[in-house]
Design a protein around this motif. Structure first.
Motif, mmCIF file in Angstrom:
data_model
loop_
_atom_site.group_PDB
_atom_site.id
_atom_site.type_symbol
_atom_site.label_atom_id
_atom_site.label_comp_id
_atom_site.label_asym_id
_atom_site.label_seq_id
_atom_site.Cartn_x
_atom_site.Cartn_y
_atom_site.Cartn_z
ATOM 1 N N THR A 1 -1.492 -2.165 -4.305
ATOM 2 C CA THR A 1 -2.854 -0.956 -4.483
ATOM 3 C C THR A 1 -2.432 0.430 -5.133
ATOM 4 O O THR A 1 -1.585 0.536 -5.612
ATOM 5 C CB THR A 1 -3.288 -0.875 -2.995
ATOM 6 N N VAL A 2 -3.544 1.114 -5.134
ATOM 7 C CA VAL A 2 -3.654 2.268 -5.976
ATOM 8 C C VAL A 2 -2.376 3.311 -5.656
ATOM 9 O O VAL A 2 -1.745 3.741 -6.506
ATOM 10 C CB VAL A 2 -5.132 3.053 -5.690
ATOM 11 N N THR B 1 -10.596 6.638 -5.023
ATOM 12 C CA THR B 1 -10.452 5.669 -3.875
ATOM 13 C C THR B 1 -10.627 6.634 -2.641
ATOM 14 O O THR B 1 -10.368 7.825 -2.671
ATOM 15 C CB THR B 1 -9.093 4.949 -4.194
ATOM 16 N N GLY C 1 0.726 -1.135 0.098
ATOM 17 C CA GLY C 1 0.090 0.080 -0.124
ATOM 18 C C GLY C 1 0.943 1.185 -0.030
ATOM 19 O O GLY C 1 2.096 1.254 -0.173
ATOM 20 N N ASN D 1 -7.105 2.191 -11.870
ATOM 21 C CA ASN D 1 -7.133 1.765 -10.571
ATOM 22 C C ASN D 1 -7.437 0.291 -10.249
ATOM 23 O O ASN D 1 -6.835 -0.735 -9.561
ATOM 24 C CB ASN D 1 -8.340 2.383 -9.679
ATOM 25 N N THR E 1 -0.258 -1.206 4.108
ATOM 26 C CA THR E 1 -1.822 -0.972 3.631
ATOM 27 C C THR E 1 -2.772 -1.239 4.460
ATOM 28 O O THR E 1 -2.882 -2.074 5.234
ATOM 29 C CB THR E 1 -1.924 -2.417 2.469
ATOM 30 N N ASP F 1 -9.903 -0.291 -1.858
ATOM 31 C CA ASP F 1 -8.933 -1.229 -2.558
ATOM 32 C C ASP F 1 -9.187 -2.871 -2.655
ATOM 33 O O ASP F 1 -9.056 -3.339 -3.719
ATOM 34 C CB ASP F 1 -7.398 -1.034 -1.909
ATOM 35 N N TYR F 2 -9.731 -3.297 -1.744
ATOM 36 C CA TYR F 2 -9.987 -4.783 -1.548
ATOM 37 C C TYR F 2 -11.220 -5.228 -1.733
ATOM 38 O O TYR F 2 -11.387 -6.414 -1.899
ATOM 39 C CB TYR F 2 -9.525 -5.264 -0.025
ATOM 40 N N SER G 1 -5.920 -4.784 -9.127
ATOM 41 C CA SER G 1 -6.428 -4.346 -7.715
ATOM 42 C C SER G 1 -6.787 -5.751 -6.895
ATOM 43 O O SER G 1 -7.174 -6.774 -7.719
ATOM 44 C CB SER G 1 -7.833 -3.700 -8.240
#
Length: 537
Positions: free
Chosen positions: A236-237, A405, A212, A389, A274, A280-281, A253
């Motif tokens: 992640t982004v 996000t 993250g 993303n 993260t 994100d998840y 992602s």
């Protein structure tokens, strides 16, 4: 320098300068002019946005590329409330931001007598989203308060810190001694935790790493860990570009089925810096992220370690310090876990799982990255950014960030791109923004012109709020309120003195970007979802 006598406003500027602040973003007003008394004589550059929201978002973008706190200087009342949205975005994305505001004179606070810009309790309002919010009631407390602020900004989970200074305090004289930058470090893992992680690393046959935003500052060490373990790295982004172009990189992602399957099939997953939050998840809110039996979470925030995905090992540490301790212990370890092949298979499956329209939009993002090596792509909430993303490989660490996000603030992209350019003026910045989002902050084009920011505003015109229109249609809802009219963006650019171009074909995009980048300063390119050939499937 010995002990000197200065006003609180002058001392504030000295303290900022001593802590490495070289840029502040703000709009002066009668409630902050005393804070500006020492600014002109300092080495700090002042950037004037068109709106305090722009000041906050500029500070955010600046912080992301420099790693230093972005500083916003705003008036009491509406100046601060206009900054709340950027502060909330910074809170959600763990971005270090220092917001210094005025507030009315001490004797008036809490009395509700109708003072200009008065709020019932400004500090209490801000304290709900700031790790620290302090009202400077005693002038002599300034050095200690600022030391505490910078200690929090540099050693805890980053976020917005707020200090408000009453107007009658700003001009008070205080004694100021020699100044030094605050030296602070975040938490470090215990020796037992490092040994426990070392054992897991040595035993794993199919390891994976999740990164993250908290891992970006440790990009070199993360790459070394990945190569040592032969572990694919899912970013992640806010971590995109951390492993730019590396065979072990999976720039996709964790909300995608292919990535979830890959993680579920790994016998060790190390999550570095993260939050493991929904945007994100679990972007589609389907609750499908798998339970991972061998999940290790490394985070700077002890509370965050108790939220979200359960972990078999929780490590309270900065990523930098953990890897500094762990990597020497793995010096003799060279795994062969099929990492490159596992990463390739995951990348291909993730991309194949997206719609043709999304893949076409990602291809446009690829053109930007290849046309301007080393560029940063700063996005707003627009369709191409949502697609990116889900899957996009940025060309460098901190080379991809946006507001689609976390808090999801529309209008983030243009001012954040300006801040990013000021933080790293040698790197071209491309701001991908929709026609709807750009109109939230249209006047910041003028701010970019004033400060000569090297930003190319790439306007992705889909005749309104295209992402929301599509969502309403997918839900069987008759679209309403999603087609605000747009101005002629080229005429707007011309009015501000920016070079601009409207593309008929995406095939011309690379050349257009290179021409604009060569000119220096801000510029604007418009593409249209249906009017530009090749923009989307």
């Amino acid at each position: 320098m010995g002990v000197v006598t200065k006003t609180v406003g002058e001392a504030l500027i000295d303290i900022l300068e001593a802590n490495g602040v070289d840029t502040v973003f703000g709009i002066p007003g009668v409630h902050t002019v005393e804070l500006y008394r020492g600014l002109a004589a300092s080495k700090i550059r002042h950037i004037t946005p068109r709106h305090e929201q722009g000041a906050g978002f500029m500070a955010d973008g600046y912080a992301r590329v420099t790693g230093k706190p972005g500083v916003a200087l705003v008036i009491t009342g509406p100046g601060l409330t206009n900054t709340i949205t950027p502060m909330a975005q910074a809170y959600q994305d763990s971005i270090p931001m220092l917001v210094i505001s005025g507030v009315n004179a001490r004797a008036s606070l809490g009395h509700g007598t109708g003072k200009l810009h008065e709020l019932p309790d400004q500090q209490a309002m801000i304290s709900t989203l700031a790790p620290m919010s302090h009202t400077l009631l005693e002038p002599g407390d300034l050095p200690a308060v600022m030391e505490r602020a910078f200690a929090i900004l540099t050693s805890c989970r980053p976020g917005p810190v707020h200090i408000e200074i009453p107007t009658d305090v700003m001009a008070k004289q205080i004694s100021l001694g020699p100044l030094q930058a605050v030296q602070a470090t975040g938490p470090r893992a215990s020796a037992d935790q490092v040994r426990a992680l070392l054992k897991l690393c040595r035993e794993a046959s199919r390891p994976a790493i999740l990164c993250g935003g908290g891992a970006v500052s440790a990009a070199v060490a993360v790459k070394s860990l990945a190569e040592t373990l032969d572990a694919p790295v899912v970013s992640t982004v806010n971590a995109r570009g951390l492993m730019a172009g590396h065979p072990l990189s999976v720039p996709a992602s964790p909300s995608l089925a292919a990535v979830r399957d890959f993680l579920a099939g790994s016998d060790l997953v190390i999550a570095l810096g993260t939050q493991m939050g929904q945007t994100d998840y679990d972007m589609y809110a389907d609750g499908g992220f798998p339970d991972l039996d061998s999940l290790v979470r490394v985070d700077i925030d002890p509370e965050q370690l108790t939220r979200g995905a359960a972990a078999s090992l929780k490590v309270l540490s900065t990523v930098d310090q953990l890897l500094e301790d762990l990597l020497p212990l793995l010096a003799d370890h060279r795994a062969e876990a099929g990492g490159a092949e596992r990463a390739r298979a995951c990348r291909e499956a993730a991309l194949a799982g997206l719609s043709p329209k999304m893949r076409a939009e990602i291809a446009v993002l690829d053109i930007i990255r290849e046309a301007l090596p080393g560029c940063r792509i700063v996005g707003d909430s627009t369709q191409a950014i949502y697609s990116g993303n889900l899957y996009f490989e940025a060309g460098r660490p901190s080379g991809w960030f946006n507001a689609a996000t976390g808090f999801g603030a529309l209008g983030y992209g243009p001012p954040a791109a300006i801040g990013a350019s000021l933080g790293d003026p040698d790197a071209p910045v491309v701001c991908v923004t929709g026609d709807g989002g750009l109109q939230f902050v249209l006047a910041e084009i003028g701010s970019a012109r004033d400060c000569g920011a090297n930003v190319i505003f790439l306007v992705w015109n889909n005749d309104g709020y295209g992402e929301i229109r599509t969502y309403m249609e997918d839900c069987g809802i008759e679209p309403e309120g999603v087609t605000p009219s747009a101005p002629d963006f080229l005429k707007i650019a011309d009015a501000y003195g920016l070079p601009s171009r409207r593309l008929a074909d995406v095939a011309d995009l690379a050349e257009a970007l290179q021409i604009m980048a060569a000119k220096g300063g801000p510029s604007l390119i418009e593409v249209h979802e249906t009017g530009t050939r090749g923009l989307s499937a």
